[in-house]
Design a protein around this motif. Structure first.
Motif, PDB file in Angstrom:
ATOM      1  N   VAL A  26      -0.309  -6.364   0.779  1.00 50.41           N
ATOM      2  CA  VAL A  26       1.117  -6.154   0.496  1.00 50.41           C
ATOM      3  C   VAL A  26       1.231  -4.904  -0.364  1.00 50.41           C
ATOM      4  O   VAL A  26       0.826  -4.902  -1.532  1.00 50.41           O
ATOM      5  N   GLU A  27       1.776  -3.851   0.221  1.00 52.30           N
ATOM      6  CA  GLU A  27       1.965  -2.602  -0.539  1.00 52.30           C
ATOM      7  C   GLU A  27       3.446  -2.411  -0.815  1.00 52.30           C
ATOM      8  O   GLU A  27       4.300  -2.801   0.002  1.00 52.30           O
ATOM      9  N   HIS A  28       3.758  -1.787  -1.944  1.00 55.95           N
ATOM     10  CA  HIS A  28       5.136  -1.356  -2.171  1.00 55.95           C
ATOM     11  C   HIS A  28       5.350  -0.133  -1.279  1.00 55.95           C
ATOM     12  O   HIS A  28       5.203   1.010  -1.723  1.00 55.95           O
ATOM     13  N   GLY A  70      -0.948  -1.460  -3.779  1.00 48.91           N
ATOM     14  CA  GLY A  70      -1.193  -0.366  -2.840  1.00 48.91           C
ATOM     15  C   GLY A  70      -2.676  -0.237  -2.672  1.00 48.91           C
ATOM     16  O   GLY A  70      -3.433  -0.918  -3.374  1.00 48.91           O
ATOM     17  N   GLY A  71      -3.073   0.565  -1.763  1.00 48.56           N
ATOM     18  CA  GLY A  71      -2.380   1.606  -1.022  1.00 48.56           C
ATOM     19  C   GLY A  71      -2.101   2.856  -1.883  1.00 48.56           C
ATOM     20  O   GLY A  71      -2.350   2.918  -3.082  1.00 48.56           O
ATOM     21  N   ASN A  72      -1.615   3.857  -1.169  1.00 47.63           N
ATOM     22  CA  ASN A  72      -1.303   5.135  -1.804  1.00 47.63           C
ATOM     23  C   ASN A  72      -0.325   4.957  -2.965  1.00 47.63           C
ATOM     24  O   ASN A  72      -0.339   5.728  -3.922  1.00 47.63           O
ATOM     25  N   PHE A  73       0.528   3.942  -2.847  1.00 45.90           N
ATOM     26  CA  PHE A  73       1.527   3.675  -3.885  1.00 45.90           C
ATOM     27  C   PHE A  73       0.886   3.518  -5.260  1.00 45.90           C
ATOM     28  O   PHE A  73       1.414   3.987  -6.267  1.00 45.90           O
ATOM     29  N   ALA A  96       4.254   8.609  -3.372  1.00 49.23           N
ATOM     30  CA  ALA A  96       3.384   8.423  -2.202  1.00 49.23           C
ATOM     31  C   ALA A  96       4.204   8.354  -0.927  1.00 49.23           C
ATOM     32  O   ALA A  96       3.842   8.942   0.097  1.00 49.23           O
ATOM     33  N   TRP A  97       5.303   7.615  -0.969  1.00 52.70           N
ATOM     34  CA  TRP A  97       6.084   7.376   0.262  1.00 52.70           C
ATOM     35  C   TRP A  97       7.506   7.906   0.146  1.00 52.70           C
ATOM     36  O   TRP A  97       8.375   7.505   0.922  1.00 52.70           O
ATOM     37  N   ARG A  98       7.763   8.789  -0.843  1.00 49.05           N
ATOM     38  CA  ARG A  98       9.098   9.372  -1.052  1.00 49.05           C
ATOM     39  C   ARG A  98      10.178   8.289  -1.012  1.00 49.05           C
ATOM     40  O   ARG A  98      11.146   8.361  -0.244  1.00 49.05           O
ATOM     41  N   GLY A 171      -8.862   1.721  -7.933  1.00 50.90           N
ATOM     42  CA  GLY A 171      -8.121   2.782  -7.259  1.00 50.90           C
ATOM     43  C   GLY A 171      -8.070   2.560  -5.758  1.00 50.90           C
ATOM     44  O   GLY A 171      -8.531   1.539  -5.240  1.00 50.90           O
ATOM     45  N   ASN A 172      -7.485   3.540  -5.078  1.00 52.96           N
ATOM     46  CA  ASN A 172      -7.326   3.472  -3.627  1.00 52.96           C
ATOM     47  C   ASN A 172      -7.544   4.840  -3.015  1.00 52.96           C
ATOM     48  O   ASN A 172      -6.924   5.820  -3.458  1.00 52.96           O
ATOM     49  N   GLU A 173      -8.424   4.915  -2.027  1.00 48.67           N
ATOM     50  CA  GLU A 173      -8.636   6.147  -1.236  1.00 48.67           C
ATOM     51  C   GLU A 173      -8.664   7.404  -2.109  1.00 48.67           C
ATOM     52  O   GLU A 173      -7.979   8.390  -1.817  1.00 48.67           O
ATOM     53  N   MET A 174      -9.457   7.371  -3.168  1.00 48.63           N
ATOM     54  CA  MET A 174      -9.431   8.486  -4.112  1.00 48.63           C
ATOM     55  C   MET A 174     -10.078   9.754  -3.552  1.00 48.63           C
ATOM     56  O   MET A 174      -9.963  10.820  -4.153  1.00 48.63           O
ATOM     57  N   SER A 243      -9.991   1.558   7.983  1.00 49.30           N
ATOM     58  CA  SER A 243      -9.978   2.160   9.317  1.00 49.30           C
ATOM     59  C   SER A 243      -8.773   1.683  10.119  1.00 49.30           C
ATOM     60  O   SER A 243      -8.462   0.489  10.130  1.00 49.30           O
ATOM     61  N   TYR A 244      -8.101   2.635  10.752  1.00 45.87           N
ATOM     62  CA  TYR A 244      -6.958   2.322  11.615  1.00 45.87           C
ATOM     63  C   TYR A 244      -7.252   2.853  13.013  1.00 45.87           C
ATOM     64  O   TYR A 244      -7.865   3.906  13.161  1.00 45.87           O
ATOM     65  N   TYR A 245      -6.778   2.122  14.004  1.00 44.91           N
ATOM     66  CA  TYR A 245      -7.060   2.465  15.404  1.00 44.91           C
ATOM     67  C   TYR A 245      -5.762   2.619  16.164  1.00 44.91           C
ATOM     68  O   TYR A 245      -4.774   1.946  15.872  1.00 44.91           O
ATOM     69  N   ASP A 291     -10.966  -3.383   3.115  1.00 45.05           N
ATOM     70  CA  ASP A 291      -9.669  -3.822   2.624  1.00 45.05           C
ATOM     71  C   ASP A 291      -8.455  -3.126   3.215  1.00 45.05           C
ATOM     72  O   ASP A 291      -7.325  -3.364   2.758  1.00 45.05           O
ATOM     73  N   GLU A 292      -8.634  -2.320   4.267  1.00 45.33           N
ATOM     74  CA  GLU A 292      -7.512  -1.892   5.116  1.00 45.33           C
ATOM     75  C   GLU A 292      -8.042  -1.710   6.523  1.00 45.33           C
ATOM     76  O   GLU A 292      -8.923  -0.869   6.747  1.00 45.33           O
ATOM     77  N   TRP A 293      -7.515  -2.484   7.447  1.00 45.66           N
ATOM     78  CA  TRP A 293      -7.866  -2.297   8.860  1.00 45.66           C
ATOM     79  C   TRP A 293      -6.704  -2.764   9.715  1.00 45.66           C
ATOM     80  O   TRP A 293      -5.975  -3.673   9.339  1.00 45.66           O
ATOM     81  N   ALA A 348      -4.041  -4.681   7.229  1.00 43.90           N
ATOM     82  CA  ALA A 348      -2.997  -3.886   6.576  1.00 43.90           C
ATOM     83  C   ALA A 348      -1.876  -3.635   7.575  1.00 43.90           C
ATOM     84  O   ALA A 348      -2.137  -3.049   8.616  1.00 43.90           O
ATOM     85  N   GLN A 349      -0.666  -4.083   7.220  1.00 47.53           N
ATOM     86  CA  GLN A 349      -0.267  -4.809   6.045  1.00 47.53           C
ATOM     87  C   GLN A 349       0.278  -6.164   6.469  1.00 47.53           C
ATOM     88  O   GLN A 349       0.090  -6.524   7.636  1.00 47.53           O
ATOM     89  N   LEU A 350       1.033  -6.849   5.606  1.00 51.46           N
ATOM     90  CA  LEU A 350       1.426  -8.228   5.917  1.00 51.46           C
ATOM     91  C   LEU A 350       2.770  -8.348   6.645  1.00 51.46           C
ATOM     92  O   LEU A 350       2.900  -9.086   7.623  1.00 51.46           O
TER      93      LEU A 350
HETATM   94  O1  AHR Z   1      -1.548   1.039   4.821  1.00 55.32           O
HETATM   95  C1  AHR Z   1      -0.918   2.288   4.791  1.00 55.32           C
HETATM   96  C2  AHR Z   1      -1.676   3.329   3.988  1.00 55.32           C
HETATM   97  O2  AHR Z   1      -2.871   3.632   4.652  1.00 55.32           O
HETATM   98  C3  AHR Z   1      -2.132   2.940   2.605  1.00 55.32           C
HETATM   99  O3  AHR Z   1      -1.167   3.140   1.641  1.00 55.32           O
HETATM  100  C4  AHR Z   1      -3.295   3.841   2.374  1.00 55.32           C
HETATM  101  O4  AHR Z   1      -4.252   3.289   1.498  1.00 55.32           O
HETATM  102  C5  AHR Z   1      -3.834   4.132   3.751  1.00 55.32           C
HETATM  103  O5  AHR Z   1      -4.056   5.462   3.973  1.00 55.32           O
END
Ligand code: AHR
Length: 501
Positions: A26-28, A70-73, A96-98, A171-174, A243-245, A291-293, A348-350
């Motif tokens: 759950v990301e803001h 988050g996430g980038n948030f 992060a998300w304007r 942190g996240n994706e530093m 990883s995203y596909y 923790d993100e797929w 990612a995400q819910l």
């Molecule tokens: O889940 C969307 C975004 O993807 C996250 O904020 C970030 O960690 C990733 O790049």
């Protein structure tokens, strides 16, 4: 008809599935929190403003872990903005998300809600714009019983008992240049190590996740992990993978092989961790937190810098097809296959943001196609993962080379004796007969065969047709002479349940 075969044996164990493999996130971001899980005016909202219809679907997914915020948030987040009386909370720019962040949901509300969902919160700390002090104060706020500044503040804010958050992401994706406060590997490694030390001094029982690479195509993939582990190996419990596909152009054959890519990614990170273990002569074996797929059509996203400032904007609300659901099913098979090293994973995400659950403000909530393989695997994929080597046809892909048509794994529940096979038929046109050798068990009986497939592979579930795509119960399974045979429809995800005596 094509054929494939596999043999199951309870002695060939990979590992027990850690239930936290079925986590989510759950990301803001966009409408995941606001008008996703939380919408005070909604007709199903509870006293805290959380939607009851969404909560019901979350419970159905059985997610033992929910990563937050988050996430980038998180790399620009001030967690103190989200505590105390709601009317006093500041409205901030989320860089992060304007987006405009109202802070109406913060750590207290989220942690309490997550527990009500049967999930443990997994909290990320800000190592972008902040650092050691904010992180250790947050652990004190959430986990220390009382008698200190931050723990007493939590009590005054209405949470008498500590939240007891065990899982923390450093942190996240530093490694990503898009990250606010992006770091080089050595900058991050030092900060992560010192933050870990301070957080553990507040609560030695916590588990920590160090950031791995944002994805496997990062130019620093491998060397990032190596540098980070040199500083943090004994201080952390997990390294993260993301990883995203998505389907590129009309190359569905390659997209269906996403699980093969996930296998290779996991095995590369395992190799790097084991290398670091050897070089550093460490005792412990490092585990992974994927923790993100998910499937995410990133090519359709205009990019953060092209967004207009807005409150709870509609961001990356991808509508998932049957093909996407089959791919999600095979990604779950890949995670299960690596249950000896992957202990945590978060879809990612819910809600709403690349999510299995969709909701409309003031309107209904519904299950996307991808909800189904996730919910069924999360429900039945518990127990011991067995080593499975399917023998059968292969096909050529431009992305992953030659890949098996059938992707499969199996889980043995030693308590009930049940064995569940999860299998994907990647052939887009032909069904396939799968023979499962179960001679190692004296008395397994066929329970059910449930499959997700459709004449229209692009079919989706929408607000107007929320149940256009649902799993089908098939009655084709035959058992004879210690072999169970099921027909996997073309382009399908399948679950075959065999009951113990
Ligand atoms: O889940 C969307 C975004 O993807 C996250 O904020 C970030 O960690 C990733 O790049």
């Amino acid at each position: 008809m094509q054929h494939a075969a596999l043999a199951l044996d309870p002695a060939f164990r990979i590992a027990e599935v850690d239930p936290r493999l079925y986590g989510s996130f759950v990301e803001h971001m966009g409408r995941c929190v606001y008008t996703g899980i939380y919408e005070p005016g909604h007709e199903t909202a509870d006293g805290e403003g959380f939607r009851g219809d969404v909560a019901e679907l979350v419970r159905e997914l059985r997610t033992p872990v929910l990563r937050y915020p988050g996430g980038n948030f998180v790399s620009g987040y001030t967690w103190e903005d989200g505590i105390g009386p709601r009317e006093d909370r500041p409205r901030r720019l989320d860089l992060a998300w304007r987006s405009y962040e109202t802070n109406q949901v913060g750590v207290d509300e989220f942690a309490t809600w997550a527990r009500r969902m049967g999930s443990e919160p997994m909290m990320a700390v800000n190592l972008g714009t902040r650092g050691i002090d904010a992180a250790r104060n947050l652990v004190e706020y959430t986990n220390h019983p009382s008698g200190t500044y931050w723990s007493d503040l939590r009590r005054r804010n209405g949470t008498a008992q500590p939240h007891g958050i065990k899982l923390w992401c450093l942190g996240n994706e530093m490694d990503g240049p898009w990250q606010i406060g992006h770091k080089t590997a050595s900058e991050y490694a030092r900060l992560a190590a010192e933050t870990a030390r301070a957080m553990r001094r507040v609560d030695p029982s916590i588990e920590l996740v160090a950031c791995g690479s944002s994805h496997q195509r990062m130019p620093t993939f491998g060397t990032w992990e190596e540098t980070v582990l040199r500083e943090t190996y004994d201080l952390v419990d997990y390294v993260s993978l993301h990883s995203y596909y998505e389907q590129r152009g009309d190359d569905r054959a390659s997209f269906l092989a996403s699980g093969v890519n996930m296998d290779r990614f996991i095995e590369s990170v395992v190799a790097t961790c084991d290398h670091a273990r050897g070089v550093g002569q460490h005792r412990k074996r490092m585990n992974l937190s994927f923790d993100e797929w998910n499937v995410w059509y990133q090519s359709k996203f205009p990019g953060e810098s092209n967004l207009d400032w807005a409150e709870r904007p509609r961001l990356i609300e991808d509508e998932y097809s049957v093909v996407d659901a089959v791919v999600v099913g095979s990604l779950l098979i890949s995670l299960l296959r690596h249950a000896d090293r992957v202990k945590i994973a978060c879809l990612a995400q819910l809600v709403n943001v690349i999510a299995p659950i969709r909701s409309e403000p003031g309107g209904p909530a519904w299950r996307q196609t991808t909800f189904h393989p996730f919910a069924l695997t999360s429900r039945h994929g518990r127990g011991i993962v067995l080593r499975v080597e399917p023998a059968g046809p292969t096909y050529e892909t431009s992305w992953m080379g030659e890949v098996p048509v059938v992707d499969a794994t199996a889980v043995h529940d030693e308590e009930t004796g049940a064995v569940t096979v999860f299998a994907v038929n990647r052939d887009q046109h032909e069904p396939l007969a799968l023979d499962v050798d179960v001679r190692s068990w004296a008395n397994l009986t066929v329970g059910e065969h449930v499959a997700l497939f459709d004449d229209d592979p692009q079919a989706t579930n929408t607000v107007g047709q929320p149940d256009r795509v649902t799993p089908t119960r098939l009655s084709d399974v035959k058992a004879a002479d210690g072999t169970v045979t099921a027909v996997l429809p073309a382009l399908s995800w399948n679950m075959i349940r065999l009951s113990g005596a």
